[in-house]
Design a protein around this motif. Sequence first.
Motif, PDB file in Angstrom:
ATOM      1  N   ILE A   1       0.842  -1.191   0.000  1.00 40.65           N
ATOM      2  CA  ILE A   1       0.000   0.000   0.000  1.00 40.65           C
ATOM      3  C   ILE A   1       0.884   1.250   0.000  1.00 40.65           C
ATOM      4  CG2 ILE A   1      -0.180   0.297   2.516  1.00 40.65           C
ATOM      5  CD1 ILE A   1      -3.196   0.803   2.083  1.00 40.65           C
ATOM      6  N   LYS A   2       0.404   2.314  -0.613  1.00 45.14           N
ATOM      7  CA  LYS A   2       1.141   3.586  -0.612  1.00 45.14           C
ATOM      8  C   LYS A   2       0.195   4.699  -0.210  1.00 45.14           C
ATOM      9  CE  LYS A   2       3.928   6.777  -3.339  1.00 45.14           C
ATOM     10  NZ  LYS A   2       4.785   6.966  -4.519  1.00 45.14           N
ATOM     11  N   ARG A   3       0.456   5.270   0.962  1.00 45.61           N
ATOM     12  CA  ARG A   3      -0.369   6.374   1.459  1.00 45.61           C
ATOM     13  C   ARG A   3       0.377   7.704   1.485  1.00 45.61           C
ATOM     14  NH1 ARG A   3      -5.019   4.310   3.591  1.00 45.61           N
ATOM     15  NH2 ARG A   3      -5.008   2.164   4.383  1.00 45.61           N
ATOM     16  N   ASN A   4       1.671   7.698   1.205  1.00 47.24           N
ATOM     17  CA  ASN A   4       2.414   8.951   1.307  1.00 47.24           C
ATOM     18  C   ASN A   4       3.754   8.859   0.590  1.00 47.24           C
ATOM     19  OD1 ASN A   4       4.766   8.363   3.376  1.00 47.24           O
ATOM     20  ND2 ASN A   4       2.942   7.423   4.265  1.00 47.24           N
ATOM     21  N   PHE A   5       4.312  10.022   0.319  1.00 44.76           N
ATOM     22  CA  PHE A   5       5.722  10.198   0.000  1.00 44.76           C
ATOM     23  C   PHE A   5       6.398  10.703   1.268  1.00 44.76           C
ATOM     24  CE2 PHE A   5       4.187  10.564  -4.362  1.00 44.76           C
ATOM     25  CZ  PHE A   5       5.222  10.055  -5.129  1.00 44.76           C
ATOM     26  N   GLY A   6       7.454  10.046   1.716  1.00 41.09           N
ATOM     27  CA  GLY A   6       8.184  10.513   2.884  1.00 41.09           C
ATOM     28  C   GLY A   6       9.628  10.822   2.537  1.00 41.09           C
TER      29      GLY A   6
ATOM     30  N   GLU B   1       6.723  15.343   4.287  1.00 42.32           N
ATOM     31  CA  GLU B   1       5.791  14.280   3.919  1.00 42.32           C
ATOM     32  C   GLU B   1       4.693  14.856   3.030  1.00 42.32           C
ATOM     33  OE1 GLU B   1       3.614  10.605   6.156  1.00 42.32           O
ATOM     34  OE2 GLU B   1       3.088  12.604   6.895  1.00 42.32           O
ATOM     35  N   LEU B   2       4.343  14.090   2.015  1.00 42.36           N
ATOM     36  CA  LEU B   2       3.191  14.419   1.179  1.00 42.36           C
ATOM     37  C   LEU B   2       2.202  13.259   1.287  1.00 42.36           C
ATOM     38  CD1 LEU B   2       1.912  16.402  -0.882  1.00 42.36           C
ATOM     39  CD2 LEU B   2       2.905  14.963  -2.675  1.00 42.36           C
ATOM     40  N   PRO B   3       1.236  13.345   2.207  1.00 48.57           N
ATOM     41  CA  PRO B   3       0.198  12.304   2.265  1.00 48.57           C
ATOM     42  C   PRO B   3      -0.634  12.334   0.992  1.00 48.57           C
ATOM     43  CG  PRO B   3       0.270  13.580   4.303  1.00 48.57           C
ATOM     44  CD  PRO B   3       1.092  14.322   3.291  1.00 48.57           C
ATOM     45  N   LEU B   4      -1.037  11.169   0.539  1.00 49.05           N
ATOM     46  CA  LEU B   4      -1.808  11.072  -0.694  1.00 49.05           C
ATOM     47  C   LEU B   4      -3.287  10.948  -0.364  1.00 49.05           C
ATOM     48  CD1 LEU B   4       0.534   8.652  -2.651  1.00 49.05           C
ATOM     49  CD2 LEU B   4       0.430  11.143  -2.777  1.00 49.05           C
TER      50      LEU B   4
ATOM     51  N   TRP C   1       5.967   6.280   8.195  1.00 46.90           N
ATOM     52  CA  TRP C   1       6.841   6.292   7.029  1.00 46.90           C
ATOM     53  C   TRP C   1       6.679   5.016   6.213  1.00 46.90           C
ATOM     54  CZ3 TRP C   1       8.209  11.001   6.384  1.00 46.90           C
ATOM     55  CH2 TRP C   1       8.609  11.814   7.449  1.00 46.90           C
ATOM     56  N   SER C   2       6.477   3.900   6.873  1.00 47.54           N
ATOM     57  CA  SER C   2       6.392   2.616   6.176  1.00 47.54           C
ATOM     58  C   SER C   2       5.091   2.448   5.398  1.00 47.54           C
ATOM     59  CB  SER C   2       6.540   1.458   7.163  1.00 47.54           C
ATOM     60  OG  SER C   2       5.457   1.428   8.074  1.00 47.54           O
ATOM     61  N   GLN C   3       4.138   3.373   5.569  1.00 51.20           N
ATOM     62  CA  GLN C   3       2.887   3.307   4.818  1.00 51.20           C
ATOM     63  C   GLN C   3       3.003   3.957   3.441  1.00 51.20           C
ATOM     64  OE1 GLN C   3      -0.835   2.400   6.002  1.00 51.20           O
ATOM     65  NE2 GLN C   3       0.730   0.870   6.418  1.00 51.20           N
ATOM     66  N   GLY C   4       4.205   4.319   3.080  1.00 50.05           N
ATOM     67  CA  GLY C   4       4.410   4.928   1.773  1.00 50.05           C
ATOM     68  C   GLY C   4       5.800   4.652   1.253  1.00 50.05           C
ATOM     69  N   THR C   5       6.195   5.408   0.235  1.00 50.88           N
ATOM     70  CA  THR C   5       7.533   5.315  -0.332  1.00 50.88           C
ATOM     71  C   THR C   5       8.446   6.242   0.459  1.00 50.88           C
ATOM     72  OG1 THR C   5       6.568   4.930  -2.518  1.00 50.88           O
ATOM     73  CG2 THR C   5       8.880   5.552  -2.443  1.00 50.88           C
ATOM     74  N   LEU C   6       9.425   5.661   1.149  1.00 47.25           N
ATOM     75  CA  LEU C   6      10.336   6.446   1.980  1.00 47.25           C
ATOM     76  C   LEU C   6      11.599   6.762   1.187  1.00 47.25           C
ATOM     77  CD1 LEU C   6      11.162   7.730   4.657  1.00 47.25           C
ATOM     78  CD2 LEU C   6      11.996   5.472   5.387  1.00 47.25           C
TER      79      LEU C   6
ATOM     80  N   ASN D   1       5.307  24.343   7.849  1.00 47.70           N
ATOM     81  CA  ASN D   1       4.397  23.308   7.347  1.00 47.70           C
ATOM     82  C   ASN D   1       5.154  22.396   6.388  1.00 47.70           C
ATOM     83  OD1 ASN D   1       2.096  21.824   6.669  1.00 47.70           O
ATOM     84  ND2 ASN D   1       1.588  23.210   4.987  1.00 47.70           N
ATOM     85  N   ARG D   2       5.778  21.368   6.922  1.00 52.49           N
ATOM     86  CA  ARG D   2       6.588  20.462   6.097  1.00 52.49           C
ATOM     87  C   ARG D   2       5.835  19.195   5.726  1.00 52.49           C
ATOM     88  NH1 ARG D   2      10.448  22.488   9.910  1.00 52.49           N
ATOM     89  NH2 ARG D   2      11.857  23.956   8.859  1.00 52.49           N
ATOM     90  N   CYS D   3       4.581  19.144   6.105  1.00 53.40           N
ATOM     91  CA  CYS D   3       3.719  18.028   5.728  1.00 53.40           C
ATOM     92  C   CYS D   3       2.523  18.619   4.981  1.00 53.40           C
ATOM     93  CB  CYS D   3       3.263  17.255   6.968  1.00 53.40           C
ATOM     94  SG  CYS D   3       2.118  15.909   6.616  1.00 53.40           S
ATOM     95  N   ILE D   4       2.522  18.482   3.662  1.00 52.89           N
ATOM     96  CA  ILE D   4       1.480  19.094   2.833  1.00 52.89           C
ATOM     97  C   ILE D   4       0.282  18.139   2.816  1.00 52.89           C
ATOM     98  CG2 ILE D   4       0.944  20.193   0.636  1.00 52.89           C
ATOM     99  CD1 ILE D   4       3.266  21.497   2.102  1.00 52.89           C
ATOM    100  N   HIS D   5      -0.497  18.217   3.873  1.00 55.77           N
ATOM    101  CA  HIS D   5      -1.572  17.258   4.108  1.00 55.77           C
ATOM    102  C   HIS D   5      -2.922  17.909   3.825  1.00 55.77           C
ATOM    103  CE1 HIS D   5      -3.830  13.985   5.556  1.00 55.77           C
ATOM    104  NE2 HIS D   5      -3.960  14.325   6.817  1.00 55.77           N
ATOM    105  N   VAL D   6      -3.684  17.328   2.918  1.00 62.13           N
ATOM    106  CA  VAL D   6      -5.005  17.852   2.591  1.00 62.13           C
ATOM    107  C   VAL D   6      -6.041  17.056   3.381  1.00 62.13           C
ATOM    108  CG1 VAL D   6      -6.676  18.327   0.779  1.00 62.13           C
ATOM    109  CG2 VAL D   6      -4.244  18.581   0.314  1.00 62.13           C
ATOM    110  N   THR D   7      -6.430  17.592   4.527  1.00 66.56           N
ATOM    111  CA  THR D   7      -7.432  16.952   5.374  1.00 66.56           C
ATOM    112  C   THR D   7      -8.831  17.265   4.839  1.00 66.56           C
ATOM    113  OG1 THR D   7      -7.625  18.887   6.799  1.00 66.56           O
ATOM    114  CG2 THR D   7      -5.921  17.267   7.372  1.00 66.56           C
ATOM    115  N   PRO D   8      -9.861  16.549   5.318  1.00 68.98           N
ATOM    116  CA  PRO D   8     -11.231  16.900   4.909  1.00 68.98           C
ATOM    117  C   PRO D   8     -11.575  18.362   5.186  1.00 68.98           C
ATOM    118  CG  PRO D   8     -11.226  14.741   5.920  1.00 68.98           C
ATOM    119  CD  PRO D   8      -9.831  15.287   6.091  1.00 68.98           C
TER     120      PRO D   8
END
Length: 570
Positions: free
Chosen positions: A95-100, A117-120, A236-241, A508-515
Amino acid sequence: MEEAASHAHEQPTSDVTIIGSGIAGTVLASILSRAGLDVLLLDAGTHPRFAVGESTIPHTSMLMHMVAKRYDVPEIEELASFEGVQRRVSPASGIKRNFGFLYHREGRSQEPAEANELPLPGIINTENHFFRQDVDAWMLSVAVRYGATVRQRVSVTDVDIDDNGATLTSAAGETWRTRFVVDASGFRSPLADKMDLREQPSRLRHNARTLFTHMINVKPYESLVPHGTHANVMPWSQGTLHHIFDGGWIWVIPFNNHAKARNPLVSVGLSLDPRTHPKPQDMTPEEEFRQFIAKFPDIAPQFEGARSVREWVSTGRFQYSSKQTVGYRWCLTAHASGFIDALFSRGLANTFEIINALGWRLIEAVREDDFAVERFKLVEELEQGLLDFNDDLVANAYTSWKHYDLWDAWFRVWSVNQRLSNFEINRAFGRYLETGDRFILEDYERHAVRGTLAEYQPARQLFANASEQLRQVHNGTLAPRIAAQSIMESLRTADFLPPALGAGEPLNRCIHVTPNKVVSMLKWAKSDAPPEVGRLVHEGLTYFLGRRFAPGNFNPVSEIFKARRRAKAK
């Protein structure tokens, strides 16, 4: 030459012959066969087999949706989501949930603040770490089901093009006549060799060599640091590190990172600029990898006890380009035409861009028996344009790794481009689903040539200006800190960037688009954004969703609030 001339009088026995049965060749074979063309697929090897290009991005997945619908091959849509792959293709994929990204310096501990981190977004689908040997083998079976003829263990050694078709010859002396040849074989392209198509020297700026393998017992990085060390919102392990440092990076792509994982393997690779890190003599690739990671106190522990389960591969310079990718009755595609780097996971996206643009042109050319080079001109422009864009993207990243603040700025430029480009393809595909108008997709193809957001000049200019400053840093004419400050200021003051992204906020080093942020972006798009961008953001966030999942009753804003309630419940 006399033998080639004699074959020129023979009638073709297939409409299209594709060299290479990787994902590019098999997807193209599936859509051409589905359209009724007689397709021959030749490959020097067999399946299953190892392949690079394991990580998807939202742009890749949307292209898979698009190709599946446009060419009526629903199996391709299974590749577009983690759920589809697990259900139909291969439970061995991850599974890939983020770029780390974790920034490191030799001999020093990793600074927690120097992480990005860029969460997808998961509202459309969840991305994949493809276990390529399974995915490619499955896609080959799809091509066969649609009628493609497959020959494995056939090494094509010669390709001769004439007025009536093409003759392919194998190492064993077999010959085949066909109306059109697509070479999707990779770097060792027989068509590129025969026609001397490789640029010497290559125009590409980027210069890197690579070592890679699959390993077991690689530790999840978050298990090595105290909880809360970094400001990442996903493990980190939930994405491409990406472990990044001056002159290179290490990728860690786990296939064992979800609850139902059956595959213990992790894809691991090390890419280095040979000008900074020359290739050592008398050392195996594994010895070099171990010696190299020992320089970094917070990288080496992740690989303690890990071991490779296949031979390491070590390359020289891995970048190459072609003077020409399209000609009369032939086309180089995918990695046969050129390659940059695995960084940013754009390889599969670029492959599907080409397949999307080439497929319908080739179908029409066969049906009309007209293979004029002019009708494939945009395919060439697309291949060369995407290669040049990716070259800029990656070369600038390597330059930025000399100074963390500069990387932090370039990371934001890349992430903004990703978000806006996703809106663009979402909108184009949504409009196509609503209207069935193929010209919408053809218009999208023309925009995709530039690789970056093509419809809005200020966005293109921001990317170009930032890229130029990175070039100046590379050439030694601009200080890294000055470039970083300038790029951050351009992000902070850009009126076409949704404030909810926080792209210009230094902390803001985590560009996270929350609901919540999605709701804010929709409001901004309606009321405060420049009109052109406002329409793009609003339609990019809602248009596709409304057509894709529940035509007539889907309410994107309602779904966003539901996602927010689910997140709170957890």
